[in-house]
Design an enzyme around this catalytic site. Structure first.
Site, short mmCIF file in Angstrom:
data_model
loop_
_atom_site.label_atom_id
_atom_site.label_comp_id
_atom_site.label_asym_id
_atom_site.label_seq_id
_atom_site.Cartn_x
_atom_site.Cartn_y
_atom_site.Cartn_z
CD1 TRP A 1 83.69 4.75 3.71
CD2 TRP A 1 85.46 5.28 2.46
NE1 TRP A 1 84.72 5.07 4.56
CE2 TRP A 1 85.82 5.40 3.82
CE3 TRP A 1 86.42 5.55 1.48
CZ2 TRP A 1 87.10 5.79 4.23
CZ3 TRP A 1 87.70 5.93 1.89
CH2 TRP A 1 88.02 6.05 3.25
CG HIS B 1 76.91 4.51 3.62
ND1 HIS B 1 77.41 3.22 3.63
CD2 HIS B 1 76.92 4.92 4.91
CE1 HIS B 1 77.71 2.89 4.87
NE2 HIS B 1 77.42 3.90 5.67
CB SER C 1 77.35 1.48 8.23
OG SER C 1 78.43 2.11 7.64
CE LYS D 1 82.98 -0.85 9.59
NZ LYS D 1 83.07 -0.70 8.19
#
Ligand code: GCU
Length: 413
Positions: A339, A389, A248, A252
């Site tokens: 998302w 997620h 998540s 990044k």
């Protein structure tokens, strides 16, 4: 464009028409001045240009100044994880700034230098196991964590994320694991960059990063490189086989770390979404507007210029993946994690491919979105997991399989 949606069978229904980016994408193989990039030498120049563009418009510049880092082993247990590993805690002290604790597991069964996964964690190193020997982080934590009281961890926080770190599986596959709390580098809230490592790099009179200087993701990526500096000094680790890993927001950071620091032999990003593997221009799931409103501290201030103007960005996230070429990279999505735009993550993998091919290696061999539970296992790997997620044993199995399959091939280049 309608958002992609999982149907009742759990299959991600993404018609080919939705597997597209209206308005197109910037071409990684065309330089900013329009010159085509046709050779490895051209790519070296284009690569520097893309790093500069990501710095100025997305993540902010990473300071070139080097800080002195001392390290000290503060605890060691040769019988951790039921005797599988030697677990060491190492304090990394940045001169004039904060301290970060690195937690390192090295498999006892491996007698040669071993490859390692290196990733940040969300809630402190004590999240991996309930063993009270692990230092309980005293740092600021986000309020909703298990056992977090008044933004601090308590004994009840120990082992709260153990299921996200299948230590036995990782160690039995012959990999070391190193992790560090992201908040040791920069706590995850918008405090005007008064805490964390940013102030270490301020010029005289400076009180916050300039418009094009790094935010929190940049600081986390920098921290991964500092942990790699340490791993280079550890004779049990093959520092040429370190995989930058993250889930998540930390995925990044892992991609941005591997893009900048070519010492990382591979990257694995799990459900990294907007600002990670997902294409910004699709505006499916989290948009630039949504991410900069909730997390203004993650990026550089200049990124705010692209709220509702994603098409004006001089880069998109497939170029972040391309910056990792020719090194292997794995992207993991989950069907229910809309998302993070699973299809946008898939397309990043697909559109990074030409750069790998230019460099003479396999890129991405997939054309259609895999079914849930399936994967594309080429040098740019992509998998789609059923569920939402999170990071599961399924995801780890994919990353370990990719590392087994791809690291050797990359090192043989
Ligand atoms: C939020 C955020 C995402 C991020 C995620 C996470 O959902 O919007 O961008 O990836 O948190 O880090 O879990």
């Amino acid at each position: 464009m309608a958002p992609s949606a999982a149907d009742r069978t759990g299959r991600l229904s993404v018609p080919e028409a939705e597997l597209s980016v209206p308005g197109g994408l910037p071409d990684p193989l065309v330089a900013a001045d329009g010159t085509p990039v046709t050779s490895a030498d051209d790519w070296t120049r284009r690569r520097a240009e893309l790093i500069d563009l990501f710095e100025r418009h997305v993540y902010g510049r990473t300071p070139s100044k080097r800080v002195t880092m001392d390290s000290e082993v503060i605890a060691s247990n040769p019988g951790a994880v039921e005797g599988r590993a030697t677990r060491t805690e190492i304090q990394l002290r940045f001169a004039g700034g904060p301290t970060a604790n690195l937690l390192l597991y090295v498999p006892n069964a491996v007698t040669e230098r071993c490859p390692a996964f290196l990733g940040l964690n969300f809630w402190g190193n004590h999240e991996l196991e309930s063993d009270p020997e692990i230092v309980l982080s005293q740092q600021w934590m986000r309020g909703h964590g298990v056992g977090v009281v008044g933004n601090r961890a308590t004994e009840a926080s120990r082992g709260c994320e153990a299921d996200r770190w299948p230590l036995a599986q990782i160690l039995d596959r012959g990999y070391a694991l190193a992790t560090m709390y992201c908040g040791d580098l920069d706590p995850d809230y918008d405090d005007g960059f008064a805490n964390g490592i940013h102030p270490l790099f301020y010029g005289p009179g400076q009180t916050r990063p300039a418009r094009d200087e790094w935010g929190t993701l940049g600081a986390w990526a920098w921290g991964l490189s500092r942990a790699l500096d340490y791993l280079e000094t550890d004779s049990r680790i093959d520092a040429g086989q370190v995989i930058a890993f993250g889930h998540s927001r930390l995925g990044k950071a892992a991609l941005w770390a591997a893009a900048q620091d070519t010492r990382f032999a591979m990257a694995a990003s799990n459900n990294s979404g907007c600002g990670g593997a997902a294409l910004s221009r699709r505006r499916v799931g989290e948009t630039v507007e949504a991410i900069t409103r909730r997390f203004p501290h993650w990026f550089c201030t200049a990124f705010n210029d692209y709220v509702d103007r994603e098409d004006a960005l001089p880069v998109d996230q497939h170029e972040l993946i391309a910056l990792i070429a020719p090194r292997p990279v794995c992207i993991g999505s989950a069907v229910g994690d809309e998302w993070a735009d699973p299809a946008g993550e898939f397309l990043s993998a697909r559109y990074a491919d030409p750069v790998y091919r230019l460099l003479g290696v396999e890129g991405f061999s997939g054309t259609d979105m895999p079914d849930p539970g399936e994967a594309v296992t080429s040098r740019i790997a992509y998998h789609l997991r059923p569920g939402g997620h999170g990071i599961t044993v399924h995801d780890w199995t994919r990353y370990l399989d990719s590392a087994d399959r791809q690291l050797g091939a990359y090192l043989a280049l």
